[in-house]
Motif scaffolding. Structure first.
Motif, PDB file in Angstrom:
ATOM      1  N   UNK A 186      36.320 -32.789  -6.579  1.00  0.00           N
ATOM      2  CA  UNK A 186      36.659 -34.194  -6.347  1.00  0.00           C
ATOM      3  C   UNK A 186      38.150 -34.339  -6.074  1.00  0.00           C
ATOM      4  N   UNK A 187      38.984 -33.616  -6.832  1.00  0.00           N
ATOM      5  CA  UNK A 187      40.430 -33.689  -6.627  1.00  0.00           C
ATOM      6  C   UNK A 187      40.776 -33.186  -5.232  1.00  0.00           C
ATOM      7  N   UNK A 188      40.097 -32.130  -4.801  1.00  0.00           N
ATOM      8  CA  UNK A 188      40.353 -31.588  -3.470  1.00  0.00           C
ATOM      9  C   UNK A 188      39.923 -32.605  -2.411  1.00  0.00           C
ATOM     10  N   UNK A 189      38.796 -33.267  -2.686  1.00  0.00           N
ATOM     11  CA  UNK A 189      38.257 -34.212  -1.704  1.00  0.00           C
ATOM     12  C   UNK A 189      39.169 -35.413  -1.520  1.00  0.00           C
ATOM     13  N   UNK A 190      39.964 -35.764  -2.529  1.00  0.00           N
ATOM     14  CA  UNK A 190      40.878 -36.881  -2.320  1.00  0.00           C
ATOM     15  C   UNK A 190      42.219 -36.388  -1.804  1.00  0.00           C
ATOM     16  N   UNK A 191      42.325 -35.103  -1.494  1.00  0.00           N
ATOM     17  CA  UNK A 191      43.519 -34.603  -0.831  1.00  0.00           C
ATOM     18  C   UNK A 191      44.595 -34.072  -1.759  1.00  0.00           C
ATOM     19  N   UNK A 192      44.231 -33.602  -2.951  1.00  0.00           N
ATOM     20  CA  UNK A 192      45.228 -33.037  -3.850  1.00  0.00           C
ATOM     21  C   UNK A 192      45.602 -31.630  -3.392  1.00  0.00           C
ATOM     22  N   UNK A 193      46.893 -31.270  -3.554  1.00  0.00           N
ATOM     23  CA  UNK A 193      47.338 -29.922  -3.195  1.00  0.00           C
ATOM     24  C   UNK A 193      46.963 -28.948  -4.303  1.00  0.00           C
ATOM     25  N   UNK A 194      46.997 -27.639  -3.944  1.00  0.00           N
ATOM     26  CA  UNK A 194      46.625 -26.607  -4.913  1.00  0.00           C
ATOM     27  C   UNK A 194      47.432 -26.695  -6.205  1.00  0.00           C
ATOM     28  N   UNK A 195      48.753 -26.906  -6.065  1.00  0.00           N
ATOM     29  CA  UNK A 195      49.612 -26.953  -7.254  1.00  0.00           C
ATOM     30  C   UNK A 195      49.167 -28.044  -8.205  1.00  0.00           C
ATOM     31  N   UNK A 196      48.860 -29.200  -7.640  1.00  0.00           N
ATOM     32  CA  UNK A 196      48.434 -30.314  -8.475  1.00  0.00           C
ATOM     33  C   UNK A 196      47.108 -29.988  -9.152  1.00  0.00           C
ATOM     34  N   UNK A 197      46.199 -29.403  -8.383  1.00  0.00           N
ATOM     35  CA  UNK A 197      44.886 -29.082  -8.951  1.00  0.00           C
ATOM     36  C   UNK A 197      45.049 -28.075 -10.094  1.00  0.00           C
ATOM     37  N   UNK A 198      45.912 -27.065  -9.869  1.00  0.00           N
ATOM     38  CA  UNK A 198      46.082 -26.045 -10.910  1.00  0.00           C
ATOM     39  C   UNK A 198      46.702 -26.623 -12.183  1.00  0.00           C
ATOM     40  N   UNK A 199      47.829 -27.304 -11.999  1.00  0.00           N
ATOM     41  CA  UNK A 199      48.599 -27.665 -13.194  1.00  0.00           C
ATOM     42  C   UNK A 199      48.222 -29.015 -13.769  1.00  0.00           C
ATOM     43  N   UNK A 200      47.679 -29.927 -12.943  1.00  0.00           N
ATOM     44  CA  UNK A 200      47.412 -31.239 -13.504  1.00  0.00           C
ATOM     45  C   UNK A 200      45.934 -31.526 -13.714  1.00  0.00           C
ATOM     46  N   UNK A 201      45.084 -30.755 -13.063  1.00  0.00           N
ATOM     47  CA  UNK A 201      43.647 -30.989 -13.266  1.00  0.00           C
ATOM     48  C   UNK A 201      43.045 -29.877 -14.131  1.00  0.00           C
ATOM     49  N   UNK A 202      43.253 -28.623 -13.721  1.00  0.00           N
ATOM     50  CA  UNK A 202      42.574 -27.545 -14.444  1.00  0.00           C
ATOM     51  C   UNK A 202      43.267 -27.231 -15.769  1.00  0.00           C
ATOM     52  N   UNK A 203      44.610 -27.104 -15.723  1.00  0.00           N
ATOM     53  CA  UNK A 203      45.306 -26.656 -16.938  1.00  0.00           C
ATOM     54  C   UNK A 203      45.038 -27.560 -18.153  1.00  0.00           C
ATOM     55  N   UNK A 204      45.112 -28.906 -18.018  1.00  0.00           N
ATOM     56  CA  UNK A 204      44.831 -29.728 -19.207  1.00  0.00           C
ATOM     57  C   UNK A 204      43.428 -29.492 -19.756  1.00  0.00           C
ATOM     58  N   UNK A 205      42.493 -29.195 -18.860  1.00  0.00           N
ATOM     59  CA  UNK A 205      41.130 -28.956 -19.334  1.00  0.00           C
ATOM     60  C   UNK A 205      40.959 -27.554 -19.910  1.00  0.00           C
ATOM     61  N   UNK A 206      41.863 -26.650 -19.518  1.00  0.00           N
ATOM     62  CA  UNK A 206      41.827 -25.306 -20.080  1.00  0.00           C
ATOM     63  C   UNK A 206      42.629 -25.250 -21.371  1.00  0.00           C
ATOM     64  N   UNK A 207      43.304 -26.347 -21.698  1.00  0.00           N
ATOM     65  CA  UNK A 207      44.255 -26.329 -22.813  1.00  0.00           C
ATOM     66  C   UNK A 207      43.671 -25.970 -24.176  1.00  0.00           C
ATOM     67  N   UNK A 208      42.492 -26.478 -24.551  1.00  0.00           N
ATOM     68  CA  UNK A 208      42.066 -26.232 -25.938  1.00  0.00           C
ATOM     69  C   UNK A 208      42.111 -24.760 -26.354  1.00  0.00           C
TER      70      UNK A 208
END
Lengths: 291, 323, 322
Positions: A186-208
């Protein structure tokens, strides 16, 4: 038209909400209290309890509780153990925290790149990771410390350099799992760049798991520092709990206290950090919030 | 006396919101050879009803707080665990929604069916295996003897559901419970499974309790239907009567909101809102909040099932004719 | 009418793991030479069973899956754009997912989720963006006081509304809906379908609508393409397709969908009952992919693949249609 179920929940800042959750977690709160006490004692203890940890102030091996002046007794040279604990805590904690930070930065960066991009990036980074993983960690750290002369910084870096592979593998596994989820697409579909997807979408969800791993790394780093000091590779000019244990280890059968008290200090520090890690994990998980 | 009678069944669950009533005064009856469809949205209690009959309500947190479930006169709510174990699979069998997770991945499907037979019948193992192969053939699995040697992951979803059906009918149960048996399957395979269930019923004479959310499935499969909402039966009768002349506004909504193949609609009938959480149910009709015809009586008192237009409905509006 | 989207000969291949070392990697063709045209303001439905390639087609069309062929969006070939050009083009083409539970970032507040596309595009001032989000919330039937909640605090239907609001945020021309209601209860399904119909009318949107549910497709779409094993087997205006399906597979799909028109009490037999499961796309048969299950199949069907050909105002890929 609109569905009318979602409970009315007041809007709060994320940090405030996390704190509210954390406060309800009794073990985590206990961990925070213990760790605060340890940190405060190492920072400000010397104001209330004077004495240099390296000074020989009394007869050697004075047992605890005998002389009021030295409540925990003295070591094999007649140095005050309370002064040692208070002075040695700072360097121990600093090395632990710095080493954990180095571990996390290297491990998360490499693991995230490998997991996110896959293909040859993943192959290359994972071979490097495996190379570091098969090195005997303690020996390698000893070599590094010997080469660059023992100081707090070299010890922290040496520990960081040998401990990151596990974090990298964990991060990679989390990234591999999460990058397949629809909200990443979904993040990719709204035009997010790789950096944003890595650090702002995936990393917070990988945080626990990473937060838990980071706290455990602090513990491992403290133990590592103790191990190096125990082997005589600590910075001999800086008092630390590891140094205390290392220096007194030969006399453990004659006098238990010079080794036991710094050991307990390390135990409580690592334990409280783990409790806090668990608490943070729960507090930052929004799914647990309304419970 | 009906083959299976659920009489004023009440099931409660302990949750973090306190005790909630998952089933309230649920009464259903089925005869041999007939299919009763229990239909409703998720959370309406249709699966809990199925599990109650199997004696599989987790206790605690669940509890059968009242009523009876009679299988040929015997009250299953009072039966011992040993009696229930003997009953499950032999007299009442169940087909689950997800055929992949309900088959054991480390045994061949033939073994699993044979095991089900051996559990309830005193026959030699090679005989059980032969029966298993015959059953696989009966449920339409080609080259059944070879397929019996396969592990579940080697079969397609439709084949696995056929295996589940073979296992369920292996002891010729009197009641077959099918809990959304085709939800995980493709539509052409779903049609095959529906047709197979109808055939099996003709051959074995089992009563089928079909749990579904699909009014189309009700129409193709059911002799009688019970519509459930928030733990209660709100309308029940023959499938023809309920589908052709639905009385309850919820039933009408459910039928109207299906995007049908036969009509290209401009707007679908819409039931506003969502099913209320069980712990927030009040004294009145659970549907009152979403009902366009609601009156004060509906909010104060729960309507009971009474006869109307050839079947039973629990709605003041339908009963008093002001709908 | 002008073509908003024209897909030509779209093919998607996945390389599978090697069966043994040094052997070539087998290739799975999930989508095989699919072509269709979507005119502005219309809704094109793609129906098919699992493994038909319908979702892969949609994902490849909006370049979330690597593909060959051409995807002309307002005349520009999306497959030929650089990553950065494609990123900017995404504002025109938005996506709604099947699973309202996994398509929203669980750690983000729903207001931020809906605002994110605007932030990425740098539309207006931050205050204007927040205002836009409030308007979108109202438009899809959510309340303003729900903006700062997390996804898990909503029901499935409400989450799908959030998904729709996010997709509408950048002001797209084309909305790709991948099974948008199949995870929802029927009553909630109707709410979302009505919402989609209303939004389309109000905002002049075009839909590429993926579904396995023929009833849903019939309700939403103007044109329907039926896919089987990576190919379109029949494509027609919706009323024509449902009134008189020409491909045996379409006929079988219609006969299989449960309907209230068939009653157990009155007895029925399906006009077209097919055996077996959809075949695996790894080793498709040489001829017509449906020939193994088709009751009308002849020798020709098993040997030669039928092309998609015009037939009475529709397109059918069958040697013996009707």
């Amino acid at each position: 038209m609109s569905d009318r179920t979602a409970a009315q929940v007041r809007a709060e800042s994320p940090a405030r909400e996390a704190w509210r959750m954390f406060r309800r977690n009794i073990p985590a709160l206990a961990g925070l209290v213990i760790l605060s006490a340890i940190v405060l004692a190492t920072l400000y203890g010397s104001f209330f309890y004077s004495g240099d940890a390296f000074d020989i102030v009394w007869a050697p091996h004075e047992p605890p509780g005998v002389t009021a002046e030295f409540p925990l007794g003295t070591d094999y040279l007649g140095r005050d153990i309370v002064a040692g604990l208070l002075t040695g805590g700072g360097p121990t904690l600093a090395v632990g925290a710095a080493a954990a930070a180095i571990t996390m930065v290297i491990g998360i960066t490499l693991g995230a790149l490998a997991g996110f991009f896959g293909g040859w990036v993943d192959n290359l980074l994972m071979r490097i990771t495996e190379f570091f993983q098969v090195l005997p960690a303690l020996l390698f750290a000893m070599v590094l410390v010997t080469l660059f002369s023992p100081s707090l910084w070299t010890i922290a870096i040496a520990i960081g350099v040998v401990s990151w592979p596990q974090t990298a593998r964990l991060t990679r596994a989390e990234f591999l799992k999460i990058k397949e989820l629809e909200y990443v697409t979904a993040a990719r579909a709204i035009g997010a760049r790789n950096g944003r997807i890595m650090w702002q979408v995936i990393l917070p969800n990988a945080a626990p798991p990473l937060i838990v791993s980071a706290t455990l790394t602090v513990g491992v780093a403290i133990l590592f520092e103790a191990g190096l000091s125990f082997l005589g590779l600590g910075d001999p000019n800086v008092m630390s709990w590891g140094l205390m244990i290392g220096a007194n280890r030969e006399y453990i059968l004659d006098a238990w206290w010079p080794v036991t008290f710094p050991g307990l200090a390390i135990f409580f520090t690592v334990f409280s950090v783990s409790l806090i890690g668990d608490g943070l994990n729960d507090a930052f998980n929004p799914k647990l919030r309304s419970r | 006396m009906s083959l299976l009678e659920i009489d004023q069944l009440k099931v409660t669950f302990d949750t973090r919101y306190g005790q909630v009533t998952a089933l309230d005064s649920v009464s259903l009856a089925m005869d041999a050879g007939e299919t009763l469809a229990v239909v409703g949205e998720s959370g309406c209690g249709k699966s809990i009803t199925a599990l109650s009959v199997m004696g599989l309500i987790p206790q605690p947190p669940g509890k059968i707080a009242g009523g009876a479930i009679r299988l040929a006169g015997e009250d299953l709510t009072r039966a011992s665990e040993a009696r229930l174990r003997a009953m499950r699979g032999a007299e009442v069998a169940m087909i689950f929604q997800e055929p992949m997770t309900s088959l054991n991945p480390v045994f061949t499907v033939g073994d699993q069916i044979a095991e089900a037979i051996l559990l309830h019948q005193d026959v030699p193992r090679d005989r059980a295996w032969k029966d298993a192969v015959a059953l696989l053939e009966r449920v339409g699995i080609p080259a059944a003897a070879a397929r019996a040697q396969d592990y579940p992951h080697q079969l397609s979803g439709g084949m696995r559901q056929r295996v589940m059906i073979a296992m369920a009918v292996s002891c010729r149960p009197r009641v077959l419970i099918a809990d959304e048996p085709t939800t995980a399957l493709d539509v052409t395979v779903q049609a095959q499974i529906f047709d197979l269930l109808n055939e099996i019923q003709r051959d074995f004479g089992a009563a089928i309790l079909l749990i579904t959310h699909d009014m189309g499935a009700v129409s193709e499969m059911a002799d009688r239907v019970a519509v459930m909402y928030a733990g209660r039966v709100i309308e029940t009768g023959t499938a023809d009567s309920v589908l052709d002349a639905p009385q309850h506004p919820y039933t009408r909504g459910l039928i109207g909101c299906i995007p049908s193949l036969d009509t290209a609609g401009d707007g679908l009938a819409e039931i506003p809102g969502v099913v209320p959480p069980l712990h927030l149910l009040g004294a009145g009709c659970a549907f009152a909040e979403r009902c366009l015809h609601v009156r004060d009586t509906c909010r104060d008192t729960k309507p009971r099932l009474t006869e109307k237009a050839g079947h039973h409905v629990a709605c003041f509006g339908a009963q008093e004719g002001w709908l | 009418m002008t073509a908003l989207l024209e897909v030509r000969d779209l093919t998607v291949r996945f390389a599978l793991p090697r069966p043994a070392p040094f052997q070539p990697r087998p290739v799975l063709e999930a989508v095989r030479g699919v072509s269709f045209t979507l005119e502005a303001g219309r809704a094109l439905g793609i129906v098919g069973e699992s493994g038909s390639g319908k979702t892969t087609t949609a994902m490849a069309t909006i370049r979330l899956e690597e593909a060959t062929g051409q995807v002309l969006f307002e005349g520009t070939d999306l497959l030929g754009l650089s990553d950065e050009e494609m990123r900017m083009r995404r504002r025109d083409i938005q996506l709604i997912f099947q699973d309202p539970y996994s398509s929203l970032n669980p750690r983000a507040r729903v207001g931020d989720i809906v605002r994110e596309p605007l932030d990425l595009l740098g539309v207006g001032t931050p205050e204007e963006r927040r205002q836009t989000v409030r308007e979108l919330f109202a438009k899809v039937g959510l309340r303003e006081d729900q903006l700062s909640l997390f996804p898990h605090q909503f029901s499935g239907g409400q989450r799908q509304r959030i998904s729709i609001a996010r997709a509408l945020a950048p002001g797209p021309k084309l909305l790709v809906c991948d099974e948008p209601v199949s995870a929802l209860d029927v009553a909630i399904q109707a709410q979302i379908l009505n919402l989609l119909a209303r939004l389309r009318a109000e905002m002049g949107l075009s839909y590429l609508f993926i579904s396995h549910d023929l009833g849903v497709v019939r309700h939403v779409c103007d044109v329907v393409a039926v896919m089987y094993l990576g190919r379109i087997v029949e494509m027609a205006e919706a009323p024509d397709l449902f009134a008189a399906p020409a491909h045996p597979y379409t006929q079988a799909l219609l006969a299989a969908a449960p309907t209230m028109a068939r009653r157990k009490s009155k007895g029925f037999s399906r006009p077209m009952q097919i055996e077996g499961d959809p075949p695996s796309p790894i080793n498709p048969p040489p001829g017509c992919a449906f020939s193994a299950r088709c009751p009308k199949a002849q020798a020709l069907c098993r040997e030669t693949m039928p092309e998609l050909r015009p037939l009475n105002g529709r397109e059918v890929a069958c040697h013996y249609p009707g």
